[in-house]
Enzyme design. Structure first.
Site, PDB file in Angstrom:
ATOM      1  N   ASP A   1       0.877  -1.158   0.000  1.00 47.81           N
ATOM      2  CA  ASP A   1       0.000   0.000   0.000  1.00 47.81           C
ATOM      3  C   ASP A   1       0.926   1.222   0.000  1.00 47.81           C
ATOM      4  OD1 ASP A   1      -2.462   1.479   0.264  1.00 47.81           O
ATOM      5  OD2 ASP A   1      -1.924   1.794   2.367  1.00 47.81           O
TER       6      ASP A   1
ATOM      7  N   ASP B   1      -0.114   5.204   0.699  1.00 46.76           N
ATOM      8  CA  ASP B   1      -0.361   6.233   1.701  1.00 46.76           C
ATOM      9  C   ASP B   1      -0.307   5.633   3.102  1.00 46.76           C
ATOM     10  OD1 ASP B   1      -1.156   8.605  -0.079  1.00 46.76           O
ATOM     11  OD2 ASP B   1      -2.472   7.015  -0.807  1.00 46.76           O
TER      12      ASP B   1
ATOM     13  N   LYS C   1      -9.342  -3.118  -2.392  1.00 40.82           N
ATOM     14  CA  LYS C   1      -9.151  -3.877  -1.153  1.00 40.82           C
ATOM     15  C   LYS C   1     -10.292  -3.613  -0.180  1.00 40.82           C
ATOM     16  CE  LYS C   1      -5.400  -1.569  -0.779  1.00 40.82           C
ATOM     17  NZ  LYS C   1      -4.119  -0.943  -0.316  1.00 40.82           N
TER      18      LYS C   1
ATOM     19  N   ASP D   1      -1.056  -0.519   6.079  1.00 44.09           N
ATOM     20  CA  ASP D   1      -1.266   0.154   7.363  1.00 44.09           C
ATOM     21  C   ASP D   1      -2.711   0.074   7.835  1.00 44.09           C
ATOM     22  OD1 ASP D   1      -2.173   1.991   5.306  1.00 44.09           O
ATOM     23  OD2 ASP D   1      -2.177   3.567   6.838  1.00 44.09           O
TER      24      ASP D   1
END
Length: 316
Positions: A33, A35, A230, A255
């Protein structure tokens, strides 16, 4: 892998030292991922670029999977370059805008168009794969009364409604989306890029995410959208179809528990949580101690404070 034992709970542990070398050594592909993992806003997470540089030098395949539908794959490769990450080609980036365009290219008959509630980047990805579209940008109600709103012209070619992040989302667009879905019935596809309800910003604040817009259209249409991002495995399937990767030799790094980690666990990947984004270790512990299978599915195999924590395991 710190996966669930037969019939037992999942256990998450810090990835360090020998365990880190073993886990990274057994993998040939890492999905990141972006960000909150590689960068926050316009600043790279400290040490992240160096860690990915060493992974690339070790021959690992690096791919990027993001629910953000407001940037094209080319924009992501440019940001990676600008922030000092290893060079990436657009084919290594799997954003929800690209995956939605890919899905519609496969699902729609030739010549069929999509009505888009989304950004110029979403429109660009549709154009790149040859899916006709209309709708991006501001829209006004066609008259002062509901009867006017229900009689606005409809494009006969539209066979899908696609919902992404749209800063111009409005009642006028919601009306048009509903009318296309009512006209087409089950033959008109309803597709959303993701269900992220809130987008966290620096300083602890947040703004509404795409999931809010998807829910508005679903509520009006009284039907559920197909989600390409996702934690839906469709995004992972897009990666597999491009690179034919082996889930058992793939690490998902993210995250967010409800998107990154859930997709990784659902797809049989090793999951690694980084604490530079929205998730705290207390949240992980809360899910880990629960007997609820749905909460257990959110528990990652491993965690690190930051991607930079992988550097010692990667050598010089």
């Amino acid at each position: 892998m710190a996966a669930m034992a037969a019939g037992g709970p999942r256990r998450c542990r810090r990835l360090e030292a020998e365990a880190a070398r073993a886990v990274l050594g057994a993998a040939d592909t890492l999905l990141f991922d972006c960000d909150g993992v590689l960068w926050r806003g316009e600043a790279a997470v400290g040490g992240a670029a160096a860690a990915l540089g060493r992974l690339a030098a070790a021959g690992k395949r690096l791919c990027y999977v993001t629910n953000n539908s407001s940037r094209t794959r080319a924009a992501y490769t440019e940001k990676l370059r600008r922030l000092g990450f290893p060079p990436a080609e657009p084919r290594h980036v799997f954003g929800s805008a690209y995956c939605a365009a890919r899905y519609l290219r496969q699902a729609l008959p030739p010549g069929a168009a999509a009505y888009v509630l989304g950004s110029p980047a979403l429109a660009a990805e549709l154009e790149a794969v040859g899916v006709p579209h209309l709708g991006p940008g501001p829209a006004a109600l066609p008259g002062p009364a509901p009867a006017d709103w229900a009689q606005a012209p409809l494009d006969p070619a539209v066979r899908a409604v696609l919902v992404g992040f749209d800063e111009h989302f409005s009642y006028a667009k919601l009306c048009q989306a509903l009318r296309y879905l009512l006209r087409g019935g089950p033959d008109c596809l309803l597709v959303g890029t993701n269900r992220d309800h809130r987008l966290p910003l620096e300083g602890g604040t947040a703004i509404p995410g795409t999931g809010c817009l998807v829910k508005a259209v679903e509520t009006a249409a009284q039907r559920e959208a197909f989600i390409v991002g996702k934690p839906n495995r469709y995004m992972f399937d897009c990666v597999v179809s491009e690179f034919n990767i082996d889930p058992a030799r793939t690490i998902m790094v993210g995250d967010r528990l409800d998107t990154d980690i859930l997709m990784g666990n659902s797809c049989g990947l090793t999951t690694l949580l980084t604490l530079t984004g929205v998730t705290t270790l207390d949240e992980v512990k809360g899910h880990q101690e629960s007997d609820c299978p749905a909460r257990q599915s959110l528990v990652p195999d491993y965690y690190v404070d930051s991607i930079a924590d992988l550097l010692p395991a990667l050598g010089d």
